[in-house]
Motif scaffolding. Structure first.
Motif, PDB file in Angstrom:
ATOM      1  N   GLY A 192      65.049  71.658  77.155  1.00 63.30           N
ATOM      2  CA  GLY A 192      64.122  73.026  76.933  1.00 63.30           C
ATOM      3  C   GLY A 192      63.363  73.282  78.054  1.00 63.30           C
ATOM      4  N   ILE A 193      62.639  72.443  78.526  1.00 56.33           N
ATOM      5  CA  ILE A 193      61.514  72.367  79.576  1.00 56.33           C
ATOM      6  C   ILE A 193      62.169  72.913  80.709  1.00 56.33           C
ATOM      7  CG2 ILE A 193      59.810  71.490  81.060  1.00 56.33           C
ATOM      8  CD1 ILE A 193      59.030  69.699  78.579  1.00 56.33           C
ATOM      9  N   VAL A 194      63.584  72.395  81.195  1.00 54.86           N
ATOM     10  CA  VAL A 194      64.099  72.758  82.292  1.00 54.86           C
ATOM     11  C   VAL A 194      64.502  74.250  82.452  1.00 54.86           C
ATOM     12  CG1 VAL A 194      66.222  72.412  83.592  1.00 54.86           C
ATOM     13  CG2 VAL A 194      64.725  70.474  83.114  1.00 54.86           C
ATOM     14  N   GLU A 195      65.022  74.677  81.071  1.00 57.07           N
ATOM     15  CA  GLU A 195      65.664  76.014  80.831  1.00 57.07           C
ATOM     16  C   GLU A 195      64.428  76.866  81.160  1.00 57.07           C
ATOM     17  OE1 GLU A 195      68.401  76.962  80.607  1.00 57.07           O
ATOM     18  OE2 GLU A 195      69.466  75.065  80.208  1.00 57.07           O
ATOM     19  N   GLU A 196      63.017  76.466  80.782  1.00 57.85           N
ATOM     20  CA  GLU A 196      61.921  77.539  81.023  1.00 57.85           C
ATOM     21  C   GLU A 196      61.574  77.364  82.497  1.00 57.85           C
ATOM     22  OE1 GLU A 196      58.735  75.893  78.893  1.00 57.85           O
ATOM     23  OE2 GLU A 196      59.311  76.460  76.914  1.00 57.85           O
ATOM     24  N   LEU A 197      62.089  76.336  83.345  1.00 55.48           N
ATOM     25  CA  LEU A 197      61.565  76.371  84.742  1.00 55.48           C
ATOM     26  C   LEU A 197      62.735  77.048  85.522  1.00 55.48           C
ATOM     27  CD1 LEU A 197      60.484  72.380  84.991  1.00 55.48           C
ATOM     28  CD2 LEU A 197      58.962  74.617  85.143  1.00 55.48           C
ATOM     29  N   LEU A 198      63.842  76.837  85.003  1.00 53.50           N
ATOM     30  CA  LEU A 198      64.732  77.712  85.720  1.00 53.50           C
ATOM     31  C   LEU A 198      64.500  79.144  85.559  1.00 53.50           C
ATOM     32  CD1 LEU A 198      67.983  75.856  84.282  1.00 53.50           C
ATOM     33  CD2 LEU A 198      67.268  76.008  86.522  1.00 53.50           C
ATOM     34  N   ALA A 199      64.157  79.632  84.237  1.00 53.75           N
ATOM     35  CA  ALA A 199      63.690  81.119  83.964  1.00 53.75           C
ATOM     36  C   ALA A 199      62.515  81.584  84.902  1.00 53.75           C
ATOM     37  CB  ALA A 199      63.372  81.277  82.503  1.00 53.75           C
ATOM     38  N   LYS A 200      61.749  80.629  85.222  1.00 54.70           N
ATOM     39  CA  LYS A 200      60.379  80.914  86.100  1.00 54.70           C
ATOM     40  C   LYS A 200      61.071  80.565  87.575  1.00 54.70           C
ATOM     41  CE  LYS A 200      57.188  79.593  82.545  1.00 54.70           C
ATOM     42  NZ  LYS A 200      56.098  78.830  81.925  1.00 54.70           N
ATOM     43  N   ARG A 201      61.995  80.419  87.900  1.00 54.49           N
ATOM     44  CA  ARG A 201      62.637  80.118  89.203  1.00 54.49           C
ATOM     45  C   ARG A 201      61.842  78.880  89.988  1.00 54.49           C
ATOM     46  NH1 ARG A 201      62.496  83.490  93.284  1.00 54.49           N
ATOM     47  NH2 ARG A 201      64.587  83.044  93.735  1.00 54.49           N
ATOM     48  N   TRP A 202      61.413  77.918  89.173  1.00 58.90           N
ATOM     49  CA  TRP A 202      60.531  76.815  89.704  1.00 58.90           C
ATOM     50  C   TRP A 202      61.740  75.788  89.878  1.00 58.90           C
ATOM     51  CZ3 TRP A 202      56.711  77.549  92.362  1.00 58.90           C
ATOM     52  CH2 TRP A 202      55.543  78.495  92.119  1.00 58.90           C
ATOM     53  N   ALA A 203      62.733  75.948  89.201  1.00 56.32           N
ATOM     54  CA  ALA A 203      63.918  74.897  89.364  1.00 56.32           C
ATOM     55  C   ALA A 203      65.145  75.700  89.637  1.00 56.32           C
ATOM     56  CB  ALA A 203      63.986  74.093  88.153  1.00 56.32           C
ATOM     57  N   GLU A 204      66.238  74.988  90.074  1.00 57.34           N
ATOM     58  CA  GLU A 204      67.405  75.449  90.432  1.00 57.34           C
ATOM     59  C   GLU A 204      68.499  74.441  89.972  1.00 57.34           C
ATOM     60  OE1 GLU A 204      68.393  76.709  94.225  1.00 57.34           O
ATOM     61  OE2 GLU A 204      67.575  75.007  95.185  1.00 57.34           O
ATOM     62  N   GLU A 205      69.699  74.900  89.297  1.00 52.74           N
ATOM     63  CA  GLU A 205      70.636  73.971  89.017  1.00 52.74           C
ATOM     64  C   GLU A 205      71.475  73.879  90.085  1.00 52.74           C
ATOM     65  OE1 GLU A 205      73.692  73.329  85.393  1.00 52.74           O
ATOM     66  OE2 GLU A 205      72.741  74.719  85.380  1.00 52.74           O
ATOM     67  N   CYS A 206      72.019  72.589  90.392  1.00 56.69           N
ATOM     68  CA  CYS A 206      72.653  72.324  91.686  1.00 56.69           C
ATOM     69  C   CYS A 206      74.451  72.531  91.249  1.00 56.69           C
ATOM     70  CB  CYS A 206      72.486  71.033  92.105  1.00 56.69           C
ATOM     71  SG  CYS A 206      70.813  70.572  92.469  1.00 56.69           S
ATOM     72  N   ALA A 207      75.075  72.719  92.123  1.00 57.98           N
ATOM     73  CA  ALA A 207      76.460  72.627  91.930  1.00 57.98           C
ATOM     74  C   ALA A 207      77.095  71.483  91.856  1.00 57.98           C
ATOM     75  CB  ALA A 207      77.275  73.329  93.386  1.00 57.98           C
ATOM     76  N   GLU A 208      78.084  71.494  91.437  1.00 59.52           N
ATOM     77  CA  GLU A 208      79.094  70.153  90.856  1.00 59.52           C
ATOM     78  C   GLU A 208      79.273  69.441  92.339  1.00 59.52           C
ATOM     79  OE1 GLU A 208      82.465  70.652  88.613  1.00 59.52           O
ATOM     80  OE2 GLU A 208      81.477  71.745  87.282  1.00 59.52           O
ATOM     81  N   GLU A 209      79.339  68.117  92.328  1.00 52.81           N
ATOM     82  CA  GLU A 209      79.838  67.462  93.476  1.00 52.81           C
ATOM     83  C   GLU A 209      81.195  66.980  93.147  1.00 52.81           C
ATOM     84  OE1 GLU A 209      77.578  63.767  93.320  1.00 52.81           O
ATOM     85  OE2 GLU A 209      75.733  64.635  94.511  1.00 52.81           O
ATOM     86  N   PRO A 210      81.855  67.250  94.561  1.00 55.20           N
ATOM     87  CA  PRO A 210      83.227  66.650  94.597  1.00 55.20           C
ATOM     88  C   PRO A 210      83.301  65.670  93.890  1.00 55.20           C
ATOM     89  CG  PRO A 210      82.473  67.304  96.712  1.00 55.20           C
ATOM     90  CD  PRO A 210      81.154  67.110  95.951  1.00 55.20           C
ATOM     91  N   GLY A 211      84.618  65.600  92.953  1.00 53.06           N
ATOM     92  CA  GLY A 211      85.120  64.618  92.308  1.00 53.06           C
ATOM     93  C   GLY A 211      84.433  64.538  90.686  1.00 53.06           C
ATOM     94  N   ASP A 212      83.392  65.422  90.496  1.00 53.50           N
ATOM     95  CA  ASP A 212      82.546  65.347  89.171  1.00 53.50           C
ATOM     96  C   ASP A 212      83.732  65.678  88.021  1.00 53.50           C
ATOM     97  OD1 ASP A 212      80.288  64.579  89.962  1.00 53.50           O
ATOM     98  OD2 ASP A 212      79.287  66.727  90.001  1.00 53.50           O
ATOM     99  N   ARG A 213      84.685  66.363  88.197  1.00 55.23           N
ATOM    100  CA  ARG A 213      85.602  66.907  87.076  1.00 55.23           C
ATOM    101  C   ARG A 213      86.466  65.613  86.804  1.00 55.23           C
ATOM    102  NH1 ARG A 213      85.101  71.699  85.019  1.00 55.23           N
ATOM    103  NH2 ARG A 213      84.030  73.238  86.147  1.00 55.23           N
ATOM    104  N   ARG A 214      86.930  64.771  87.485  1.00 48.76           N
ATOM    105  CA  ARG A 214      87.647  63.639  87.361  1.00 48.76           C
ATOM    106  C   ARG A 214      87.070  62.536  86.277  1.00 48.76           C
ATOM    107  NH1 ARG A 214      88.602  64.082  93.122  1.00 48.76           N
ATOM    108  NH2 ARG A 214      87.303  62.059  93.339  1.00 48.76           N
ATOM    109  N   ARG A 215      85.605  62.627  86.520  1.00 49.07           N
ATOM    110  CA  ARG A 215      84.964  61.703  85.452  1.00 49.07           C
ATOM    111  C   ARG A 215      84.814  62.457  84.232  1.00 49.07           C
ATOM    112  NH1 ARG A 215      82.374  60.831  90.492  1.00 49.07           N
ATOM    113  NH2 ARG A 215      80.492  62.207  89.767  1.00 49.07           N
TER     114      ARG A 215
END
Length: 376
Positions: free
Chosen positions: A47-70
Motif C-alpha cells: 500500500g505504501i509503495v502504491e502511494e509512492l508510485l503515485a507521487k513519483r517518488w518510486a518507480e516499478e522496474c521492468a522484468e529481468e530476462p528469465g523472470d517468466r521462466r520462474r
C-alpha cells in the motif's frame, strides 16, 4: 478514538518514511524485501509503495530476462531518481559554475560563466539567478538549490565578510536568491562544500579527518573532523582572511619565475603558478625549483593545521591540483619531516568542480531531510 486514529496515522507516516529511505539508500528491491527491511507486513508495504508510485517518488522496474521462466515475477521497485533535480552553484570572483544533478546525484549538465571580480553585487546575484534558470531549463523547478561562495557565511546564508569579492560583505545572499528562485535555497562557504565533495566522490571518500587545501587565485581550507564538516564558532572555518601579504609571500617564487621567464605578460599569483607548473612539466629546471619552493611554503603553512588536528589525509584541490606530483611530493616530504604523524597528501581529482559538486551533495542532503520529514 481520535488518539487511536492519530496513532495509526503517525505509524503510517513512519512506515512510509522507512520504506522511502530503504528505496533511497538501495538499488532495486522487491515488496518482500521492502517489508522485511521496514519490519512491516507485505500488504502494508504494498500500500505504501502504491502511494509512492503515485507521487513519483518510486518507480516499478521492468522484468529481468528469465523472470517468466520462474513463474510469476516479483514486482521490483527503486527510488525514482529522475523525478526531480537539484542545482549546485559555485560563486567565485572570476567565474560562476553550476551543476545540475538528478535525485541520485547523477550530474546531468554543467554550465560555466566568466565574470569580473569587480562585478557589482546586484549584478552578480542576477547572474547567479540566470544561471540557475538556465540549469533548470526543461526540467521544471529544481527541488533544491545550494550556492557556495567565498567568505564567512552565517547560518542565515548572509555573507558576513568577504575579502575575495569586492562589495560582497554584508550581502544577504540566501534571502536575495530565495526571493527570486522558486525553490528552497541554501548558501554555504565554498571551502566546506569542497571538502564535502571530496568526502562524497573524491580523494577523501572513506576518511573521517581531512584537511582540504584550496590552491588557485587564492588559498582556502576545508576541514572534516570526525566525519563532520567543521564550521567554527563564527562560521569562519575555511577562511584564511586577508591574504594580501602572506598570499604573495607563498607565491613569491613562482611570481618571480614567471616575471623572469616571460616579463611581457602580467599574471595573477595563481596564473604565475600555472605558468611555472607548465614549464616545469617541460623540464625547465628553474621552473621545477620555483614550484618546489611554492609547495614547501604551502607545506609550512599546513604544519600549523596538521600537528594539532592530526588528520588522516591532506587533499590539495583547486586549479593548481592539476600539478599533481609537482605539488604533492614536496608537501609530503615536508610534512614527513616536521609533523608528529604525517598524513597522506594527495591531489584532488575534482579540480575546479569541487565546490559545485559539494553544493549538489548538500542540496541532496537537504532534500532528504525535508522529504523524510514531510513523509513522517
Amino acid at each position: 478514538m481520535r488518539q487511536e486514529s492519530g496513532d495509526a496515522s503517525l505509524l503510517r507516516r513512519l512506515n512510509s518514511a522507512a520504506i522511502l529511505r530503504i528505496l533511497r539508500d538501495g538499488e532495486v528491491v522487491t515488496l518482500t524485501e521492502l517489508a522485511r527491511a521496514a519490519r512491516v507486513s507485505r500488504p502494508t508495504a504494498e500500500g505504501i509503495v502504491e502511494e509512492l508510485l503515485a507521487k513519483r517518488w518510486a518507480e516499478e522496474c521492468a522484468e529481468e530476462p528469465g523472470d517468466r521462466r520462474r513463474g510469476r515475477p516479483a514486482r521490483r521497485f527503486r527510488f525514482h531518481g529522475t523525478a526531480g533535480h537539484v542545482v549546485g552553484v559555485d560563486v567565485g570572483g572570476y567565474k560562476l559554475l553550476a551543476m545540475t544533478a538528478d535525485l541520485n546525484g547523477e550530474i546531468l549538465a554543467t554550465r560555466r560563466v566568466a565574470v569580473s571580480p569587480e562585478l557589482p553585487a546586484a549584478e552578480r546575484i542576477g547572474a547567479v539567478v540566470a544561471l540557475v534558470e538556465e540549469s533548470a531549463a526543461g526540467g521544471g523547478e529544481p527541488a533544491a538549490v545550494v550556492v557556495g561562495t567565498t567568505g564567512v557565511v552565517d547560518e542565515a546564508g548572509r555573507v558576513v565578510k568577504s575579502v575575495a569579492i569586492p562589495g560582497w560583505t554584508g550581502v544577504a545572499l540566501q534571502a536575495e536568491l530565495a526571493g527570486r528562485i522558486p525553490a528552497p535555497v541554501l548558501v554555504e562557504n565554498d571551502m566546506r562544500l569542497a571538502v564535502l565533495a571530496e568526502h562524497w566522490r573524491g580523494a577523501a571518500k572513506g576518511y573521517r579527518d581531512v584537511v582540504y587545501l584550496f590552491t588557485g587565485n587564492r588559498l582556502g581550507l576545508g576541514l572534516l573532523i570526525g566525519g563532520t564538516l567543521h564550521r567554527g564558532s563564527h562560521a569562519a572555518s575555511g577562511e584564511i582572511g586577508d591574504q594580501s601579504s602572506g598570499y604573495r609571500l607563498a607565491f613569491r617564487n613562482v611570481i618571480d619565475y614567471a616575471l623572469s621567464a616571460d616579463p611581457g605578460e602580467l599574471r595573477s599569483p595563481g596564473q604565475s603558478a600555472e605558468f611555472a607548473v607548465a614549464r616545469a612539466r617541460e623540464g625547465d629546471e628553474s621552473a621545477v625549483r620555483a614550484v618546489e619552493a611554492f609547495a614547501t611554503r604551502l607545506a609550512e603553512g599546513l604544519v600549523t593545521i596538521v600537528n594539532p588536528l592530526d588528520p588522516e589525509l591532506v587533499v590539495v584541490g583547486g586549479g593548481l591540483s592539476q600539478a599533481g606530483p609537482l605539488l604533492v611530493e614536496p608537501i609530503q616530504r615536508h610534512l614527513d619531516r616536521v609533523t608528529l604523524y604525517p598524513p597522506e597528501v594527495v591531489a584532488s581529482r575534482l579540480g575546479n568542480e569541487s565546490v559545485a559538486l559539494g553544493a549538489v551533495r548538500l542540496a541532496l542532503d537537504h532534500l532528504d531531510r525535508t522529504l523524510f520529514a514531510a513523509t513522517s
